[in-house]
Design an enzyme around this catalytic site. Structure first.
Site, PDB file in Angstrom:
ATOM      1  N   GLU A  73     -50.069  34.433 -66.633  1.00 39.12           N
ATOM      2  CA  GLU A  73     -50.720  33.397 -67.442  1.00 39.12           C
ATOM      3  C   GLU A  73     -49.709  32.549 -68.196  1.00 39.12           C
ATOM      4  O   GLU A  73     -49.968  31.374 -68.491  1.00 39.12           O
ATOM      5  CB  GLU A  73     -51.709  34.047 -68.418  1.00 39.12           C
ATOM      6  N   ASP A  74     -48.536  33.119 -68.500  1.00 42.52           N
ATOM      7  CA  ASP A  74     -47.518  32.371 -69.236  1.00 42.52           C
ATOM      8  C   ASP A  74     -46.994  31.180 -68.430  1.00 42.52           C
ATOM      9  O   ASP A  74     -46.788  30.089 -68.964  1.00 42.52           O
ATOM     10  CB  ASP A  74     -46.367  33.290 -69.632  1.00 42.52           C
ATOM     11  N   PHE A  75     -46.792  31.381 -67.135  1.00 42.19           N
ATOM     12  CA  PHE A  75     -46.309  30.295 -66.269  1.00 42.19           C
ATOM     13  C   PHE A  75     -47.300  29.144 -66.246  1.00 42.19           C
ATOM     14  O   PHE A  75     -46.930  27.972 -66.396  1.00 42.19           O
ATOM     15  CB  PHE A  75     -46.084  30.825 -64.855  1.00 42.19           C
ATOM     16  N   GLY A 114     -44.052  34.672 -71.311  1.00 43.28           N
ATOM     17  CA  GLY A 114     -44.930  34.802 -72.468  1.00 43.28           C
ATOM     18  C   GLY A 114     -44.779  36.041 -73.309  1.00 43.28           C
ATOM     19  O   GLY A 114     -45.766  36.536 -73.855  1.00 43.28           O
ATOM     20  N   HIS A 164     -40.853  29.393 -68.910  1.00 44.41           N
ATOM     21  CA  HIS A 164     -41.545  30.069 -70.005  1.00 44.41           C
ATOM     22  C   HIS A 164     -42.016  31.449 -69.577  1.00 44.41           C
ATOM     23  O   HIS A 164     -42.709  31.599 -68.575  1.00 44.41           O
ATOM     24  CB  HIS A 164     -42.745  29.212 -70.438  1.00 44.41           C
TER      25      HIS A 164
END
Length: 401
Positions: free
Chosen positions: A241-243, A216, A214
């Site tokens: 932050e997406d991970f 973001g 993922h």
């Protein structure tokens, strides 16, 4: 006699390495083919138009904005024209003086019927400036689904509908495959080739295998899952932050899913140096978050794997290493061309010669990007400097200039 005995273990080690390199090459080719066929089936499929009889969930669209580029107005406008029955747009800038506020207000005046609010003051909830920027908008969001979308992304009229339609069953997060709009020049071709080959290969194969992968740039997530984590603020201590958001969703027993439409990045500026700096930053983040990538990632590149596999083929099969390498590179290039054509879903904006030139540049520069990333744990992002720690947490060194 002792020397002969001592040679046997080394022989077995070399044979084992040769087998490993050849098996690794076969796995990479399998990933290539999986991404091509799965992408052909998954991407660019028509979705059902919204119906008044179907209770479509409401969506809160959070757009973190920072500065103005030539395409910001047109990119942002595509969110105001979504063919979706219930959504709100939450525009977030760090401070009132940011020129992006003028663009936001122009669009709000042009589309008064669209529910939209502007937030001009970031919240200090962590070191991640993007999270700090989005926090006021998230705190004011009202709907059960939250779409986090970068400022450079543009959408087709039915994109939000496509993403929401896939939020079924145990799917907790729907994300778009990062890609780029057509552009002129070598840098634009380089970016399109990277996102349409290297990124698409891993993205599509991971989704096929049910593995969370993922990024973001454009992600639709259930707000209840964010609230369980403590909101967006819970991810403010990470730069990626997406991970960690994707890992949280999967850790709670939910699945992630790739949308049928790519995320069309349409930045106003496109330079080779800036793109390589972006790749270097991402490589640093991957190495800090998942240290095993330090060993595996270089071998995933065409040039490095070709050298290793050619040596293995010469040792085990007696193949000509130069000939093997050339065949390997040609097969890799053709598979990348096929995958890029699938993601593009139409004619490519450049010819075969430009494709080969940009492809070779990306493949040959990749080891340099990797080495440069390992030389320093410091990351520069959004006019700030950060030091990465093992595990992915970050410490801010220099505030915004």
């Amino acid at each position: 006699m002792l020397n002969v005995v001592n040679m046997f273990p080394m022989r077995y080690i070399f044979h084992g390495l040769a087998v490993y390199f050849l098996l690794f090459l076969c796995v990479k080719w399998a990933i290539h083919l999986t991404a091509i066929f799965y992408g052909k089936w998954k991407l660019h499929r028509k979705t059902v138009p919204p119906s008044s009889e179907v209770p479509w969930p409401g969506v809160s669209i959070i757009k973190p904005l920072m500065w103005v580029d030539p395409n910001l107005y047109s990119n942002l406008e595509t969110f105001f024209t979504q063919d979706y029955p219930k959504f709100e747009i939450l525009l977030c800038v760090e401070e009132e003086s940011d020129p992006a506020t003028m663009v936001a207000r122009r669009l709000m005046s042009k589309y008064p019927s669209v529910e939209c609010r502007l937030f001009t003051r970031a919240a200090a909830v962590g070191v991640n400036p993007k999270i700090n920027n989005m926090q006021p908008g998230y705190a004011a969001s009202r709907y059960e689904l939250v779409l986090i979308s970068d400022s450079s992304v543009r959408m087709k009229a039915d994109t939000l509908r496509d993403m929401a339609s896939r939020m079924t069953g145990q799917v907790g997060l729907v994300h778009q495959l990062p890609f780029t709009c057509d552009g002129a020049g070598f840098a634009a071709a380089l970016q399109k080739i990277y996102f349409g080959t290297v990124q698409a290969r891993i993205y599509l194969a991971s989704d096929f295998l049910g593995i969370a992968c993922h990024i973001g740039m454009s992600s639709l997530v259930r707000k209840e899952l964010l609230e369980e984590a403590g909101g967006l603020a819970a991810f403010g201590r990470y730069l990626a932050e997406d991970f960690f958001l994707g890992r949280w969703v999967v850790g709670r027993g939910w699945r992630t899913c790739v949308s049928g439409q790519p995320a069309w990045q349409n930045p106003g500026a496109c330079e080779v140096s800036g793109f390589l700096a972006r790749l270097t930053r991402w490589a640093k983040l991957r190495a800090a978050m998942v240290p095993v990538t330090i060993l595996v990632e270089p071998l995933s590149e065409c040039a490095v794997l070709g050298v290793c596999a050619s040596w293995g083929a010469a040792r085990l099969l007696g193949a000509d290493p130069c000939g093997f390498y050339l065949v390997h590179a040609l097969v890799w290039l053709l598979l990348d061309w096929a995958l890029l054509s699938v993601v593009q879903n139409g004619a490519l904006p450049f010819g075969k010669l430009e494709f080969v030139t940009a492809w070779l540049f990306r493949e040959l520069s990749s080891p340099c990007v990797y080495v440069r990333a390992l030389c320093s744990p410091t990351v520069t992002w959004r006019a700030r400097s950060f030091r990465l720690r093992w595990g992915g947490e970050a410490e801010q060194l220099v505030s915004r200039v």
